[in-house]
Design a protein around this motif. Sequence first.
Motif, PDB file in Angstrom:
ATOM      1  N   SER A 167     -15.187  27.947  72.132  1.00 26.41           N
ATOM      2  CA  SER A 167     -15.250  28.921  72.967  1.00 26.41           C
ATOM      3  C   SER A 167     -14.131  29.450  73.853  1.00 26.41           C
ATOM      4  N   LEU A 168     -13.828  28.153  74.506  1.00 26.30           N
ATOM      5  CA  LEU A 168     -12.773  28.501  75.468  1.00 26.30           C
ATOM      6  C   LEU A 168     -11.483  28.552  74.950  1.00 26.30           C
ATOM      7  N   GLY A 169     -11.212  28.074  73.467  1.00 27.32           N
ATOM      8  CA  GLY A 169     -10.064  28.442  72.769  1.00 27.32           C
ATOM      9  C   GLY A 169      -9.988  29.753  72.406  1.00 27.32           C
TER      10      GLY A 169
ATOM     11  N   SER B 180     -17.124  37.251  75.161  1.00 28.87           N
ATOM     12  CA  SER B 180     -16.914  35.902  75.049  1.00 28.87           C
ATOM     13  C   SER B 180     -16.742  34.967  76.435  1.00 28.87           C
ATOM     14  N   GLY B 181     -16.304  35.802  77.283  1.00 24.02           N
ATOM     15  CA  GLY B 181     -16.741  35.316  78.834  1.00 24.02           C
ATOM     16  C   GLY B 181     -17.988  35.280  79.145  1.00 24.02           C
ATOM     17  N   THR B 182     -18.633  36.254  78.893  1.00 23.58           N
ATOM     18  CA  THR B 182     -19.932  36.111  79.247  1.00 23.58           C
ATOM     19  C   THR B 182     -20.595  34.777  78.740  1.00 23.58           C
TER      20      THR B 182
ATOM     21  N   THR C  29      -6.485  42.668  88.948  1.00 28.97           N
ATOM     22  CA  THR C  29      -7.646  42.070  89.070  1.00 28.97           C
ATOM     23  C   THR C  29      -7.940  40.922  87.777  1.00 28.97           C
ATOM     24  N   GLY C  30      -7.118  41.333  86.623  1.00 34.69           N
ATOM     25  CA  GLY C  30      -7.160  40.279  85.556  1.00 34.69           C
ATOM     26  C   GLY C  30      -6.419  38.968  86.158  1.00 34.69           C
ATOM     27  N   VAL C  31      -5.188  39.202  86.780  1.00 35.01           N
ATOM     28  CA  VAL C  31      -4.526  37.864  86.961  1.00 35.01           C
ATOM     29  C   VAL C  31      -5.381  37.272  87.956  1.00 35.01           C
ATOM     30  N   LEU C  32      -6.017  37.853  89.142  1.00 34.59           N
ATOM     31  CA  LEU C  32      -6.657  37.387  89.881  1.00 34.59           C
ATOM     32  C   LEU C  32      -8.121  36.591  89.368  1.00 34.59           C
ATOM     33  N   SER C  33      -8.600  37.094  88.642  1.00 37.27           N
ATOM     34  CA  SER C  33      -9.833  36.329  88.016  1.00 37.27           C
ATOM     35  C   SER C  33      -9.359  35.100  87.029  1.00 37.27           C
ATOM     36  N   GLY C  34      -8.135  35.159  86.482  1.00 36.88           N
ATOM     37  CA  GLY C  34      -7.657  34.075  85.792  1.00 36.88           C
ATOM     38  C   GLY C  34      -7.260  32.747  86.665  1.00 36.88           C
TER      39      GLY C  34
HETATM   40  C1  HEM Z   1     -15.174  28.175  81.900  1.00 36.64           C
HETATM   41  C2  HEM Z   1     -14.242  29.108  81.973  1.00 36.64           C
HETATM   42  C3  HEM Z   1     -14.486  30.491  81.805  1.00 36.64           C
HETATM   43  C4  HEM Z   1     -15.885  31.431  82.233  1.00 36.64           C
HETATM   44  C5  HEM Z   1     -17.034  30.973  82.735  1.00 36.64           C
HETATM   45  C6  HEM Z   1     -15.098  32.771  82.164  1.00 36.64           C
HETATM   46  C7  HEM Z   1     -15.731  33.725  82.218  1.00 36.64           C
HETATM   47  C8  HEM Z   1     -15.699  35.159  82.023  1.00 36.64           C
HETATM   48  C9  HEM Z   1     -16.555  36.298  82.204  1.00 36.64           C
HETATM   49  C10 HEM Z   1     -17.739  36.208  82.411  1.00 36.64           C
HETATM   50  C11 HEM Z   1     -15.613  37.262  81.606  1.00 36.64           C
HETATM   51  C12 HEM Z   1     -16.210  38.911  81.297  1.00 36.64           C
HETATM   52  C13 HEM Z   1     -15.498  39.706  82.280  1.00 36.64           C
HETATM   53  C14 HEM Z   1     -15.613  41.150  81.954  1.00 36.64           C
HETATM   54  O1  HEM Z   1     -16.571  41.779  81.543  1.00 36.64           O
HETATM   55  O2  HEM Z   1     -14.709  41.718  82.227  1.00 36.64           O
HETATM   56  C15 HEM Z   1     -14.192  36.748  81.229  1.00 36.64           C
HETATM   57  C16 HEM Z   1     -13.263  37.587  81.344  1.00 36.64           C
HETATM   58  C17 HEM Z   1     -12.104  37.275  81.480  1.00 36.64           C
HETATM   59  N1  HEM Z   1     -11.701  36.122  81.649  1.00 36.64           N
HETATM   60 FE1  HEM Z   1     -12.626  34.370  81.407  1.00 36.64          FE
HETATM   61  N2  HEM Z   1     -13.744  32.727  81.910  1.00 36.64           N
HETATM   62  C18 HEM Z   1     -13.577  31.351  81.686  1.00 36.64           C
HETATM   63  C19 HEM Z   1     -12.109  31.033  81.344  1.00 36.64           C
HETATM   64  C20 HEM Z   1     -11.141  31.743  81.600  1.00 36.64           C
HETATM   65  C21 HEM Z   1      -9.777  31.217  82.013  1.00 36.64           C
HETATM   66  C22 HEM Z   1      -9.139  29.768  81.628  1.00 36.64           C
HETATM   67  C23 HEM Z   1      -8.875  32.466  82.008  1.00 36.64           C
HETATM   68  C24 HEM Z   1      -7.572  32.413  82.145  1.00 36.64           C
HETATM   69  C25 HEM Z   1      -6.645  32.107  83.029  1.00 36.64           C
HETATM   70  C26 HEM Z   1      -9.847  33.452  82.037  1.00 36.64           C
HETATM   71  C27 HEM Z   1      -9.667  34.691  82.224  1.00 36.64           C
HETATM   72  C28 HEM Z   1     -10.247  35.913  81.942  1.00 36.64           C
HETATM   73  C29 HEM Z   1      -9.673  37.350  81.853  1.00 36.64           C
HETATM   74  C30 HEM Z   1      -8.169  37.829  82.496  1.00 36.64           C
HETATM   75  C31 HEM Z   1     -10.850  38.099  81.712  1.00 36.64           C
HETATM   76  C32 HEM Z   1     -10.979  39.604  81.586  1.00 36.64           C
HETATM   77  C33 HEM Z   1     -11.262  40.348  80.142  1.00 36.64           C
HETATM   78  C34 HEM Z   1     -10.331  40.419  79.522  1.00 36.64           C
HETATM   79  O3  HEM Z   1      -9.124  40.595  80.111  1.00 36.64           O
HETATM   80  O4  HEM Z   1     -10.108  40.376  78.318  1.00 36.64           O
HETATM   81  N3  HEM Z   1     -10.918  33.223  81.755  1.00 36.64           N
HETATM   82  N4  HEM Z   1     -14.348  35.397  81.663  1.00 36.64           N
END
Ligand code: HEM
Lengths: 455, 338
Positions: free
Chosen positions: A14-16, A68-70, A134-139
């Motif tokens: 999932s993370l990969g 996939s983040g959700t 905001t993308g970089v900040l969330s990262g």
């Molecule tokens: C346990 C690890 C992680 C969780 C729980 C997680 C959670 C999420 C969630 C819920 C979203 C959806 C947000 C949206 O609707 O825009 C998302 C998207 C995103 N995540 Fe993750 N994330 C994880 C790991 C990472 C890592 C390691 C990075 C980068 C360094 C990252 C960067 C982003 C970015 C930039 C987005 C925006 C969506 C996009 O640009 O495609 N996340 N993540």
Amino acid sequence: MQDLLAARSQMAVSLGFHIVFASIGMAMPFLMAVSHYRWIRTGRPVYLDLTKAWSRGVAIFFATGAVSGTALSFELGLLWPRFMEHAGPIIGMPFSWEGTAFFLEAIAIGLFLYGWNRLSPWVHWGVGLLVGITGVLSGIFVVCANAWMNSPAGFDWVDGRALNIDPWRAMFNPGWKSQTLHMTLAAFEATGFAVGGLHALLLLRRPGSAFHREAFKIALLIGSVAALIQPLSGDRLAKGTAQRQPAKLAAMEALFRTESGAPLMIGGIPDVRERRVHYGLELPNLLSFLAQGDFRAEVKGLEEFPEADWPPVAVVHGAFQVMVGAGSALAALGALFLFLSARRSPLLLHRRFLLAAALATPLGFLALEAGWTVTEVGRQPWIIYGIMRTRDAVTPMPGLVYPFLAFTSVYVFLAAVVAWLMHRHIRAADREYQSSRPEAIAAGPGSGRHGASHA
Amino acid sequence: MWVVILFLGASLLLYCLLAGADFGAGILEVFMGRGKRRAQRTIIDRALGPVWEANHMWLILMVVILFTGFPAVYSRVSTNLHLPLTAMLLGIIARGCSFTFRHYDAVKGRSQRSYSLFFIYSSVWTPFCLGVVTGALVPGGIDPAATGYLEGYVRPWLRPFPLALGGFTVCLFAFLAAVYLIGESPAGAVRSGFARRAVVASAVAVAVGGLVFWAAEADGIDLAARFLASPAAAACVVGATFSLPVLWLALAREWGWIARILAGGQVALILAAWFAVQFPILVKLKNAPDLTFFNSHAPEATLYQLNLALTFGAALILPALYFLFRVFKSESPAPDAH
Ligand code: HEM
Ligand code: HDD
Ligand code: HEM
């Protein structure tokens, strides 16, 4: 399949998967912002076409990244409930900031993608930039949480419970700066070279296309700058690892015995039973220098730790070699690109150079996945380094292999669909955009300069 | 802590009102006549496109508040309700991807039908799972000490009440969508089609709502009695019921905004009633003390920081969200750039 192994594999898949889309989501808005800026400034249609073509591709990546983040934010609990029960209150803070950043990002992406006719050009441009910021900040926020797993801080661990929680110190743990810097650069490097490489390939097929030429230059510019800084940031990160997670560093270098003036091991196959490395190339004293800044310094080997606490040495060492190898190749290519661009050399569009760039397409993402393998597999058997073991954190639910298979097949299927969609997208872009065709060389002032060099 | 609870409640409400309607739009596609399908789909595409990702964020916010502020709840729920949660996640993935792919596929060919198929069924599936998960928190079927697979991971949710609540959620979301879409469509056959569907959906929702009470009795929950015992809850239910005729009138006349406000208000009242009945219990457990707001929360320092993050975040997000909706949801639907 063992439950723990299934859970770890599901997390890794999932993370990969997510990290690819997340990295693109972090870096692409900046590539688009450059081209969008040039469109507003110069009015040359090629930049408008490019911005639009990129943004349509990005919409697909964004949606996949978001879902996939959700899934990930639930999977943390589905797979590791005992971890989250303790870690949630400690590292919830970066996650809640991350939530804010995502929210703004999701709003901005809606405005950007659908705002072409509704927003004034500069507001529209600013909104696009906001998506990137905001993308970089969330990262950065989410990597802070990961850095905490590697270098836990901000609490006292007493009898299996966290007391005196200080979310602030947990978020800004000793590892956060070097890890977030390295990750952010990695996103730009991987995306820049992947996008630039693809456009180089298309440029080889259709020499003279202004569309692909501009795309190639913008993407490689951003990728190259990141690639030159990345080894420095990696070096800084490695010094931190040597200090805070000596077992991980020893596994990365396949260093079994503690040595002063330790050699740097390049390649080779670690043999855990015999505690030595076959076929490796040793550079004397270099590891001591890289890890401690002193050629004679002592570096701790794996022998210092009980064998039960070793991470899988071969995987960690191999992944580290892949990352550094790919990183060095990209740094060399990036330096060449910057040199040629600075001299405005026609060699920039020479077949050989385009071919090299095209071959480098997957290297950035390869390094990125390898780097995460180093970090995550290298932390084993700990989920929170030195505090909680992965096997104590896993959910008690049996039969974890089924969710693992379900998620894996969904992600494999999705990856295939996204690849297929991109293929269609590129073919359509070639048909749709004037500037993508060779005759468009003459479209704008000055755009024909390099065009003829290999027509 | 009250601020945190407020945000949790508000996120749930906004998720239902906004993302719920996005799911509902997909549910409505199931019932589309062949003739008007294209026109209706265009409206749905335009209504969802710019906002669904933002609407979806309320769910993420809920999850983050739960694992930061109430970690024991998050951990318990995700352990015992692993299966329906996983099912819901697969639905979320399928819905978001198929919607986006349908819109952004460079070639609009036969593949559109597959996207639509995934979109429609995941739009029904996901709210159903959401309802099941929510419902499973109530009957006290979650037993932390259970050892068997069935006892621990299947029985907590495979029972009448959660399943009925799943069905109810689907109806409610479809109803919301139909009402909202009235305002998104130009006057004419399509618009009255949505108005008609809204009436049908509200009637079905009332019927299924009755079914929920019946299922609750079957599950050993004296839901009706508990609603009557709480004056606030009773008042909410009465309010929701008596505003129905007004809503029907508004629908018949196609008064877009009044219908929207009434429909949103009804959903809010239903959630408020639910909250009043349940408070302060978050998860009812078997053979163990229930998890409440008061016994499962994180330490003060964490809640304080969470508070700060949420308040600051809201100060940034709400104006941005307002801007988003103003740009895309004011005025008559303008032609799209794509
Ligand atoms: C346990 C690890 C992680 C969780 C729980 C997680 C959670 C999420 C969630 C819920 C979203 C959806 C947000 C949206 O609707 O825009 C998302 C998207 C995103 N995540 Fe993750 N994330 C994880 C790991 C990472 C890592 C390691 C990075 C980068 C360094 C990252 C960067 C982003 C970015 C930039 C987005 C925006 C969506 C996009 O640009 O495609 N996340 N993540
Ligand atoms: C484009 C991708 C990329 C490239 C070219 C490099 N890295 Fe990297 N590396 C990452 C992408 C990455 C990563 C995937 O982003 C990681 C995983 C966790 C993190 O924060 O960064 C990482 C982790 C990581 C770690 C592990 C830290 C830890 O877990 O404690 C070290 C020591 C390095 N890197 C060192 C380097 C060096 C010396 C490089 C020299 C060229 C290098 N990296 C190139
Ligand atoms: C997005 C980039 C990431 C990738 C590619 C990645 C990769 C992996 C891999 C390969 C594993 C399995 C390791 C093993 O068990 O041998 C793993 C485990 C895990 N990762 Fe990451 N990781 C990433 C980021 C994160 C982040 C940002 C977090 C949390 C904030 C995180 C939390 C976890 C957890 C909780 C586990 C399971 C426990 C463990 O194995 O230690 N990961 N990840």
